[in-house]
Design an enzyme around this catalytic site. Structure first.
Site, PDB file in Angstrom:
ATOM      1  N   LYS A  90       0.748  -1.118  -0.079  1.00 15.44           N
ATOM      2  CA  LYS A  90      -0.193  -0.327   0.393  1.00 15.44           C
ATOM      3  C   LYS A  90       0.744   1.739   0.106  1.00 15.44           C
ATOM      4  CE  LYS A  90      -3.895  -2.406   2.083  1.00 15.44           C
ATOM      5  NZ  LYS A  90      -4.726  -1.839   3.131  1.00 15.44           N
TER       6      LYS A  90
ATOM      7  N   ASP B 202     -10.853   2.343   2.014  1.00 20.47           N
ATOM      8  CA  ASP B 202     -11.209   1.545   3.750  1.00 20.47           C
ATOM      9  C   ASP B 202     -12.157   2.417   4.377  1.00 20.47           C
ATOM     10  OD1 ASP B 202     -10.020  -1.028   3.068  1.00 20.47           O
ATOM     11  OD2 ASP B 202      -8.166  -0.474   4.069  1.00 20.47           O
TER      12      ASP B 202
END
Ligand code: ATR
Length: 290
Positions: free
Chosen positions: A75, A111
């Protein structure tokens, strides 16, 4: 799941990269979504070794991918290698979703929005005006803190084992976020467990004292395997409304799907697909999720 459309030369690809990625639930979720809308794309998972994320991004360009999901450990590397970051990914320094736009790769992080939409879906509430406590200060916790602060939470209190990372998370949610102590849980409207305590081999462990919970509280554990953690059981026993992490998982994918396709995500089909997959493989490796 069987695919309604045949795979032809026109079929396009979307994918998730991770190390590992092979246990990811993303293929089940996104293929169900493509199928439900009759879109001629397929979604595959690729194990990409640590350090190889830039090469994977080159493949996104070369193969003209529809979109890319990114999970551990890539990420931060992807955040450093895309052409552009949106505000959320820039604040989090982490990308879980790459959106190709006119030859440029835009990094975002779905998210936090996935958490908020999951909360709306499960509990029928928005974080606006609520006192929130987030347990944990890792990647998932930081995304949630930022989203709670942006959606108008009255306060976001971070309770974490390690003070330094709690401070980092609190800065992300300024000015409404601060570092707190476990006793703050008793005064919260919404409590989110974003630690890994209670997951997998540690099933049965609790991230906090359950006697801090009471009626009128909403408790979300972002873990979904086990489906019902010890935290959720003990919160319910004390009268709280409690939800697991399945909706966050599905809605972070739904947000990514919408960015890639410009279609509203077929959430019921995505939810059914992940439930079926979890039922078929209850010991799925959770470390592989974006
Ligand atoms: P993710 O990216 O999935 O959010 P992570 O970055 O590894 O995962 O974060 C895990 C979180 O769980 C952290 O907040 C971690 O606390 P520390 O910052 O103190 O490491 C928390 N955590 C993990 N194991 C824990 C334990 N046994 N007790 C308390 N907190 C724990």
């Amino acid at each position: 799941m069987t695919r309604a459309l045949p795979i032809t030369g026109a079929t396009r690809l979307a994918a998730v990269i991770g190390d590992p990625a092979r246990h990811s639930l993303s293929p089940a979720i996104h293929n169900a979504a493509f199928d439900a809308l009759g879109l001629d794309s397929v979604f595959l998972a690729f194990d990409v070794p640590r350090g190889q994320a830039p090469a994977a991004l080159e493949a996104v360009r070369t193969f003209g991918l529809v979109g890319l999901s990114v999970t551990m450990p890539h990420k931060a590397d992807v955040a450093a290698a895309v052409d552009e970051l949106d505000d959320t990914a820039s604040a989090l320094e982490a990308v879980n979703c790459v959106v190709p736009v006119g030859g440029r790769l835009i990094g975002t992080n779905t998210d936090g929005e996935g958490f908020v939409r999951g909360l709306q879906h499960d509990a029928g509430i928005d974080p606006g005006g609520r006192r929130c406590v987030v347990l944990g200060a890792g990647g998932a916790a930081r995304a949630i803190v930022l989203a709670l602060a942006r959606t108008g939470a009255e306060s976001v209190t971070i309770v974490n084992r390690t003070a330094a990372s709690a401070e980092v998370a609190a800065q992300l949610g300024a000015p409404v976020a601060r570092v707190g102590v476990p006793a703050d849980i008793a005064r919260a409207d919404l409590v989110v467990n974003a630690t890994s305590v209670g997951m997998g081999a540690g099933a049965g462990d609790l991230p906090c004292d359950p006697d801090l919970f009471g009626p009128d509280q909403i408790v979300v554990d972002i873990i979904y395997n086990p489906f019902e953690t010890a935290l959720l059981r003990s919160a319910r026993k004390r009268g709280a409304l409690a939800f697991n992490g399945l909706s966050m998982l599905v809605f972070q994918a739904a947000v990514a799907f919408e960015r890639w396709t410009d279609h509203p995500a077929p959430v019921p089909a995505m939810l059914t697909a992940v439930q079926d997959q979890l039922a078929a493989e209850p010991s799925v490796d959770l470390a592989a999720e974006p």
